[in-house]
Design a protein around this motif. Structure first.
Motif, PDB file in Angstrom:
ATOM      1  N   PRO A   1      -7.051   1.510  -3.239  1.00 50.16           N
ATOM      2  CA  PRO A   1      -5.690   1.226  -3.710  1.00 50.16           C
ATOM      3  C   PRO A   1      -5.609   1.452  -5.215  1.00 50.16           C
ATOM      4  CG  PRO A   1      -6.907  -0.793  -3.426  1.00 50.16           C
ATOM      5  CD  PRO A   1      -7.804   0.298  -2.914  1.00 50.16           C
ATOM      6  N   PRO A   2      -4.424   1.493  -5.770  1.00 49.13           N
ATOM      7  CA  PRO A   2      -4.274   1.665  -7.219  1.00 49.13           C
ATOM      8  C   PRO A   2      -5.007   0.546  -7.969  1.00 49.13           C
ATOM      9  CG  PRO A   2      -2.168   1.913  -6.108  1.00 49.13           C
ATOM     10  CD  PRO A   2      -3.111   1.415  -5.077  1.00 49.13           C
ATOM     11  N   LEU A   3      -5.561   0.925  -9.122  1.00 43.44           N
ATOM     12  CA  LEU A   3      -6.279  -0.065  -9.922  1.00 43.44           C
ATOM     13  C   LEU A   3      -5.373  -1.217 -10.338  1.00 43.44           C
ATOM     14  CD1 LEU A   3      -8.516   2.190 -12.187  1.00 43.44           C
ATOM     15  CD2 LEU A   3      -9.217   0.795 -10.236  1.00 43.44           C
ATOM     16  N   SER A   4      -4.122  -0.894 -10.559  1.00 49.52           N
ATOM     17  CA  SER A   4      -3.184  -1.959 -10.960  1.00 49.52           C
ATOM     18  C   SER A   4      -3.060  -3.009  -9.859  1.00 49.52           C
ATOM     19  CB  SER A   4      -1.816  -1.363 -11.268  1.00 49.52           C
ATOM     20  OG  SER A   4      -1.309  -0.666 -10.132  1.00 49.52           O
ATOM     21  N   ALA A   5      -3.023  -2.523  -8.586  1.00 48.86           N
ATOM     22  CA  ALA A   5      -2.934  -3.467  -7.461  1.00 48.86           C
ATOM     23  C   ALA A   5      -4.192  -4.322  -7.368  1.00 48.86           C
ATOM     24  CB  ALA A   5      -2.697  -2.709  -6.161  1.00 48.86           C
ATOM     25  N   LEU A   6      -5.356  -3.678  -7.535  1.00 49.20           N
ATOM     26  CA  LEU A   6      -6.608  -4.424  -7.487  1.00 49.20           C
ATOM     27  C   LEU A   6      -6.687  -5.435  -8.636  1.00 49.20           C
ATOM     28  CD1 LEU A   6      -9.295  -1.749  -6.540  1.00 49.20           C
ATOM     29  CD2 LEU A   6      -8.609  -3.749  -5.204  1.00 49.20           C
ATOM     30  N   ALA A   7      -6.258  -5.005  -9.821  1.00 48.25           N
ATOM     31  CA  ALA A   7      -6.288  -5.911 -10.975  1.00 48.25           C
ATOM     32  C   ALA A   7      -5.376  -7.112 -10.746  1.00 48.25           C
ATOM     33  CB  ALA A   7      -5.877  -5.155 -12.229  1.00 48.25           C
ATOM     34  N   LEU A   8      -4.189  -6.838 -10.172  1.00 46.35           N
ATOM     35  CA  LEU A   8      -3.259  -7.938  -9.883  1.00 46.35           C
ATOM     36  C   LEU A   8      -3.854  -8.890  -8.852  1.00 46.35           C
ATOM     37  CD1 LEU A   8      -0.504  -9.248 -10.221  1.00 46.35           C
ATOM     38  CD2 LEU A   8       0.374  -7.706  -8.433  1.00 46.35           C
ATOM     39  N   ALA A   9      -4.503  -8.319  -7.808  1.00 49.20           N
ATOM     40  CA  ALA A   9      -5.094  -9.163  -6.771  1.00 49.20           C
ATOM     41  C   ALA A   9      -6.241 -10.005  -7.324  1.00 49.20           C
ATOM     42  CB  ALA A   9      -5.581  -8.290  -5.622  1.00 49.20           C
ATOM     43  N   ILE A  10      -7.062  -9.372  -8.177  1.00 51.41           N
ATOM     44  CA  ILE A  10      -8.177 -10.116  -8.775  1.00 51.41           C
ATOM     45  C   ILE A  10      -7.655 -11.248  -9.658  1.00 51.41           C
ATOM     46  CG2 ILE A  10     -10.101  -9.926 -10.387  1.00 51.41           C
ATOM     47  CD1 ILE A  10     -10.534  -7.074  -9.274  1.00 51.41           C
ATOM     48  N   THR A  11      -6.611 -10.946 -10.418  1.00 49.50           N
ATOM     49  CA  THR A  11      -6.003 -11.988 -11.255  1.00 49.50           C
ATOM     50  C   THR A  11      -5.448 -13.120 -10.394  1.00 49.50           C
ATOM     51  OG1 THR A  11      -5.412 -10.339 -12.913  1.00 49.50           O
ATOM     52  CG2 THR A  11      -4.250 -12.448 -12.994  1.00 49.50           C
ATOM     53  N   LEU A  12      -4.844 -12.723  -9.260  1.00 55.98           N
ATOM     54  CA  LEU A  12      -4.293 -13.735  -8.354  1.00 55.98           C
ATOM     55  C   LEU A  12      -5.395 -14.606  -7.758  1.00 55.98           C
ATOM     56  CD1 LEU A  12      -1.735 -14.844  -7.089  1.00 55.98           C
ATOM     57  CD2 LEU A  12      -1.960 -13.154  -5.256  1.00 55.98           C
ATOM     58  N   VAL A  13      -6.535 -14.004  -7.446  1.00 54.10           N
ATOM     59  CA  VAL A  13      -7.668 -14.774  -6.929  1.00 54.10           C
ATOM     60  C   VAL A  13      -8.099 -15.817  -7.955  1.00 54.10           C
ATOM     61  CG1 VAL A  13     -10.135 -14.640  -6.370  1.00 54.10           C
ATOM     62  CG2 VAL A  13      -8.525 -13.055  -5.310  1.00 54.10           C
ATOM     63  N   ARG A  14      -8.216 -15.364  -9.216  1.00 53.93           N
ATOM     64  CA  ARG A  14      -8.612 -16.302 -10.270  1.00 53.93           C
ATOM     65  C   ARG A  14      -7.572 -17.410 -10.451  1.00 53.93           C
ATOM     66  NH1 ARG A  14     -10.563 -11.848 -14.811  1.00 53.93           N
ATOM     67  NH2 ARG A  14     -12.569 -11.303 -13.831  1.00 53.93           N
ATOM     68  N   ALA A  15      -6.299 -17.013 -10.434  1.00 53.21           N
ATOM     69  CA  ALA A  15      -5.230 -18.001 -10.612  1.00 53.21           C
ATOM     70  C   ALA A  15      -5.235 -19.017  -9.471  1.00 53.21           C
ATOM     71  CB  ALA A  15      -3.878 -17.298 -10.693  1.00 53.21           C
ATOM     72  N   CYS A  16      -5.431 -18.512  -8.236  1.00 51.87           N
ATOM     73  CA  CYS A  16      -5.453 -19.424  -7.085  1.00 51.87           C
ATOM     74  C   CYS A  16      -6.670 -20.345  -7.142  1.00 51.87           C
ATOM     75  CB  CYS A  16      -5.454 -18.634  -5.785  1.00 51.87           C
ATOM     76  SG  CYS A  16      -3.886 -17.796  -5.435  1.00 51.87           S
ATOM     77  N   GLY A  17      -7.817 -19.802  -7.569  1.00 53.99           N
ATOM     78  CA  GLY A  17      -9.010 -20.641  -7.687  1.00 53.99           C
ATOM     79  C   GLY A  17      -8.824 -21.737  -8.720  1.00 53.99           C
ATOM     80  N   ILE A  18      -8.282 -21.359  -9.884  1.00 57.21           N
ATOM     81  CA  ILE A  18      -8.034 -22.357 -10.925  1.00 57.21           C
ATOM     82  C   ILE A  18      -6.953 -23.345 -10.469  1.00 57.21           C
ATOM     83  CG2 ILE A  18      -7.177 -22.691 -13.272  1.00 57.21           C
ATOM     84  CD1 ILE A  18      -8.431 -19.954 -13.945  1.00 57.21           C
TER      85      ILE A  18
ATOM     86  N   ALA B   1      -2.344  -2.581  16.737  1.00 56.06           N
ATOM     87  CA  ALA B   1      -2.583  -1.322  17.453  1.00 56.06           C
ATOM     88  C   ALA B   1      -1.326  -0.448  17.455  1.00 56.06           C
ATOM     89  CB  ALA B   1      -3.034  -1.600  18.884  1.00 56.06           C
ATOM     90  N   ASP B   2      -0.159  -1.085  17.518  1.00 52.03           N
ATOM     91  CA  ASP B   2       1.104  -0.332  17.542  1.00 52.03           C
ATOM     92  C   ASP B   2       1.570   0.072  16.154  1.00 52.03           C
ATOM     93  OD1 ASP B   2       1.094  -0.651  20.254  1.00 52.03           O
ATOM     94  OD2 ASP B   2       2.490  -2.349  20.261  1.00 52.03           O
ATOM     95  N   GLY B   3       0.857  -0.361  15.121  1.00 53.20           N
ATOM     96  CA  GLY B   3       1.231   0.015  13.771  1.00 53.20           C
ATOM     97  C   GLY B   3       2.243  -0.901  13.136  1.00 53.20           C
ATOM     98  N   VAL B   4       2.677  -1.947  13.872  1.00 52.26           N
ATOM     99  CA  VAL B   4       3.596  -2.913  13.257  1.00 52.26           C
ATOM    100  C   VAL B   4       2.914  -3.624  12.098  1.00 52.26           C
ATOM    101  CG1 VAL B   4       4.997  -4.980  13.661  1.00 52.26           C
ATOM    102  CG2 VAL B   4       4.810  -3.214  15.445  1.00 52.26           C
ATOM    103  N   LEU B   5       1.627  -3.904  12.292  1.00 51.22           N
ATOM    104  CA  LEU B   5       0.795  -4.476  11.241  1.00 51.22           C
ATOM    105  C   LEU B   5      -0.228  -3.447  10.812  1.00 51.22           C
ATOM    106  CD1 LEU B   5      -0.083  -8.093  12.495  1.00 51.22           C
ATOM    107  CD2 LEU B   5       1.315  -7.514  10.522  1.00 51.22           C
ATOM    108  N   SER B   6      -0.417  -3.332   9.498  1.00 49.52           N
ATOM    109  CA  SER B   6      -1.500  -2.472   9.031  1.00 49.52           C
ATOM    110  C   SER B   6      -2.828  -3.219   9.201  1.00 49.52           C
ATOM    111  CB  SER B   6      -1.290  -2.111   7.559  1.00 49.52           C
ATOM    112  OG  SER B   6      -1.406  -3.270   6.742  1.00 49.52           O
ATOM    113  N   GLY B   7      -3.921  -2.481   9.087  1.00 50.19           N
ATOM    114  CA  GLY B   7      -5.223  -3.117   9.207  1.00 50.19           C
ATOM    115  C   GLY B   7      -5.442  -4.182   8.147  1.00 50.19           C
ATOM    116  N   VAL B   8      -4.956  -3.911   6.932  1.00 54.87           N
ATOM    117  CA  VAL B   8      -5.108  -4.883   5.848  1.00 54.87           C
ATOM    118  C   VAL B   8      -4.302  -6.141   6.154  1.00 54.87           C
ATOM    119  CG1 VAL B   8      -4.673  -5.325   3.412  1.00 54.87           C
ATOM    120  CG2 VAL B   8      -5.572  -3.108   4.149  1.00 54.87           C
ATOM    121  N   GLN B   9      -3.055  -5.976   6.598  1.00 61.63           N
ATOM    122  CA  GLN B   9      -2.216  -7.129   6.926  1.00 61.63           C
ATOM    123  C   GLN B   9      -2.826  -7.944   8.076  1.00 61.63           C
ATOM    124  OE1 GLN B   9       1.414  -4.962   7.709  1.00 61.63           O
ATOM    125  NE2 GLN B   9       2.293  -5.571   5.714  1.00 61.63           N
TER     126      GLN B   9
END
Length: 538
Positions: free
Chosen positions: A49-66, A259-267
Motif C-alpha cells: 500500500p502507499p507509504l502514507s497509508a502505512l505511516a498513518l496506520a502505524i501512527t494509529l497503532v501507537r495512538a491506540c496503544g497510548i 469470496a464474492d468480493g463484497v469484502l476484500s481480503g484485508v477487510q
C-alpha cells in the motif's frame, strides 16, 4: 431485587460514575482499534500500500496503544475513587445498623451474620462498583456498536452476538448458589462461641473438643466453597467454548462475502480479529452477573430498610391540665419479649414525674434490666408506647432519648486507661473539679486519691484493678457526670456494706435534688426503698 439495585446505584453519584464508565469504554475501544489497525497493517503489507497509508496506520497503532494505557489508567483511577467513596458510605451504614441493633434480642445467635456483614458484605458491595456494574455496560456498548457496523454486511451475525452477550449474563443464574452469608454464618458462630468461652472451656478441659468442632465447621465451609468454585469453573469453561464457537460461526458467515468480493481480503482479516477482540470483552460478564446477586443479598442486609409503620399507634390522647406537668417518662400498656413466645413485660403502665425518685424491684428474671434497656431505647417495645416529657418514643430518635439520661447498667465496660480518661471519653470538655465532684458523690474519691498516679493511674482491662464495689461506684460517677434530667442506676449498692451504700444513695439524692434531677434505680436493697417516692414492682 430491582429496587435494591436502584438503591445501590443511587449511592454512586452520576457525576462520578459517568466519567469512570466513559474511560472504561474508551479503554476497551482503544484496545479493539489497536487490534484492528494491526490486522490491517499485517494483511495489507504484502500488497504494497502507499507509504502514507502505512505511516498513518502505524501512527494509529501507537495512538491506540497510548490511548488504551491512558484510558485504562483513568478507568482504574475514577472507578476506584467511586468504589471507595461508596465503600465508605456502606461501612457507615453498616455501623449505624449495628449500633441500632446491638444488643441483639437473640443474644449471640446472629453474631456470625454481623461479622460477615462487617468483613465481607461491604467488600462485596465495593466490588459491585468496581467489577459488577462497569463490565456489562462496557460490553453492552461495544456490542451495540459492533452489531450496528455488522448488520448491513452480515445480518445473521447480529443475533448470534446479542444471544452470546445475553447468555453470559443469564446462564450464571442457573447455578442457584447459596448466599455466602448463610454458608459462613455457622462457621463464624462456632468461632465466636469458642473465643467467648475459651477460658471456661480450658478450665473444664474441653478446649480441644471445641477446637475440633471449629475445625469441622471450617472444613464444611471450605467444602461448600470448593464445590461452588468447581461449578463456576465448569460454567466459565462452557462459556469460553461457546464464545469460540460463535466466533468461528461469525468467520464462516463472513467467508462467502469475502469470496464474492463484497469484502476484500484485508477487510475480512480486520473483521476476524476485531470480532475476536469484542467477544473477549465478554469474559468478565459471568462473574459480574454473579456479583450482582451477591451485591443484592449483601445490600438487603446492610442498607437500612425503608421506614415502616409502627405496630401500635402512638399514645397521644393523654391531656394534662395547666397545673399538671407532663411526666418525664410515661409507659402505656408496654409489652416486650426477646422471643415472641416468651414475653418478659406485658401490659405495663406507669408514670415518673420530675423529682419523683423511683425504684424498680422484682425477682431475678422479672425484667428489671430489660425495662431499663427499653427506657434507654436500646430496644424498642413490641407493643405500647413510651413517652418522654409528653412526646411519644415514635417521634424521638434513640440518640435524642438517651440525652435525657445518665445511666449505669450491669455489664457496662470501662476503658483500661485511667479514671480521667474514662470521664473524658464520655464528657470531652469536663474539667478536673467536676470529675472530683462526681467521684465524691459516688464515694470513690478517697480510693482514687490513694492510687499512685491518682486520676491518671491505669485501671487495667475493664477496670480489673478495682474491686467489684469500686467499679460499680466508678460507673455511678460516670453516670452522674452527665448531669442529665434522669439518672438510671442498676444495683448501685451491690458489693457495698450497708453504711457505705447508705452514704452513696444519700449523696446521689442530695445531688439530684439540688439540680432538679430524678433517680430511677434497679435494686434488691430493700432499706433503700424508704428513700424512694415511687416503687415499681415487676
Amino acid at each position: 431485587m430491582t429496587g435494591t439495585l436502584f438503591r445501590l446505584l443511587a449511592i454512586a453519584a452520576p457525576t462520578k460514575a459517568l466519567p469512570a464508565l466513559l474511560a472504561g469504554v474508551l479503554a476497551a475501544a482503544s484496545g479493539i482499534a489497536l487490534i484492528g489497525t494491526a490486522a490491517w497493517i499485517i494483511a495489507s503489507a504484502a500488497l504494497q500500500p502507499p507509504l502514507s497509508a502505512l505511516a498513518l496506520a502505524i501512527t494509529l497503532v501507537r495512538a491506540c496503544g497510548i490511548g488504551r494505557a491512558v484510558f485504562r489508567y483513568l478507568d482504574r483511577l475514577l472507578s476506584h475513587r467511586l468504589a471507595f467513596a461508596c465503600y465508605e458510605n456502606l461501612q457507615q451504614a453498616t455501623y449505624r445498623r449495628s449500633a441500632a441493633a446491638i444488643p441483639l434480642r437473640a443474644g449471640n445467635a446472629r453474631e456470625g451474620e454481623f461479622l460477615h456483614d462487617l468483613l465481607t458484605g461491604c467488600e462485596t458491595l465495593r466490588n459491585f462498583y468496581l467489577r459488577t456494574v462497569p463490565q456489562p455496560l462496557i460490553a453492552g456498548i461495544l456490542t451495540a456498536v459492533t452489531c450496528a457496523a455488522l448488520a448491513p454486511l452480515c445480518p445473521w451475525g447480529v443475533p448470534l452476538i446479542i444471544a452470546l452477550y445475553l447468555l453470559h449474563l443469564v446462564l450464571p443464574h442457573l447455578l442457584h448458589e447459596t448466599d455466602l452469608r448463610t454458608e459462613s454464618t455457622a462457621y463464624r458462630e462456632v468461632l465466636l462461641d469458642l473465643l467467648d468461652g475459651r477460658a471456661e472451656l480450658a478450665a473444664a478441659g474441653t478446649l480441644t473438643q471445641a477446637q475440633g468442632q471449629l475445625d469441622t465447621a471450617a472444613e464444611d465451609f471450605q467444602q461448600k466453597q470448593s464445590h461452588k468454585r468447581t461449578k463456576r469453573e465448569r460454567l466459565f469453561t462452557l462459556l469460553d467454548v461457546l464464545r469460540v464457537a460463535v466466533w468461528i460461526a461469525l468467520i464462516a458467515l463472513l467467508t462467502p462475502y469475502a469470496a464474492d468480493g463484497v469484502l476484500s481480503g484485508v477487510q475480512y482479516a480486520v473483521w476476524v480479529l476485531v470480532l475476536e477482540a469484542v467477544l473477549s470483552e465478554y469474559r468478565p460478564l459471568p462473574a459480574a452477573s454473579l456479583g450482582t446477586v451477591e451485591a443484592v443479598q449483601a445490600a438487603e442486609n446492610i442498607l437500612p430498610s425503608a421506614p415502616c409503620a409502627a405496630l401500635n399507634p402512638a399514645h397521644t390522647d393523654t391531656e394534662y391540665s395547666a397545673e399538671e406537668q407532663a411526666p418525664l417518662i410515661e409507659a402505656y400498656h408496654l409489652s416486650f419479649g426477646y422471643h415472641a413466645d416468651v414475653p418478659i413485660l406485658r401490659d405495663l403502665s406507669f408514670r415518673i414525674h420530675r423529682g419523683e425518685h423511683t425504684a424498680i424491684i422484682g425477682e431475678s428474671g422479672a425484667g428489671k434490666t430489660t425495662l431499663a434497656s427499653l427506657l434507654l431505647r436500646l430496644w424498642e417495645p413490641d407493643c405500647g408506647t413510651l413517652s418522654y416529657n409528653g412526646v411519644p418514643h415514635t417521634q424521638l430518635s434513640p440518640d435524642g432519648t438517651r440525652t435525657l439520661f445518665g445511666a449505669s447498667l450491669q455489664g457496662s465496660w470501662l476503658f483500661s486507661t485511667s479514671t480521667r480518661d474514662n470521664f473524658l471519653r464520655l464528657h470531652e470538655n469536663m474539667d478536673e473539679a467536676h470529675i472530683w465532684q462526681a467521684l465524691e458523690t459516688a464515694q470513690l474519691a478517697d480510693v482514687v486519691r490513694a492510687l499512685p498516679a491518682g486520676l491518671d493511674e491505669p485501671l487495667g482491662a475493664n477496670a480489673a484493678r478495682l474491686s467489684g464495689g469500686q467499679r460499680s461506684r466508678l460507673l455511678t460517677a460516670l453516670a452522674l457526670a452527665a448531669e442529665a434530667d434522669l439518672l438510671l442506676l442498676d444495683e448501685p449498692t451491690a458489693g457495698l456494706d450497708a453504711a457505705r451504700g447508705e452514704r452513696l444513695i444519700a449523696a446521689v439524692l442530695e445531688t439530684l435534688d439540688a439540680r432538679g434531677g430524678t433517680l430511677i434505680v434497679i435494686t434488691h436493697d430493700l432499706p433503700l426503698l424508704d428513700r424512694m417516692k415511687q416503687v415499681i414492682e415487676l
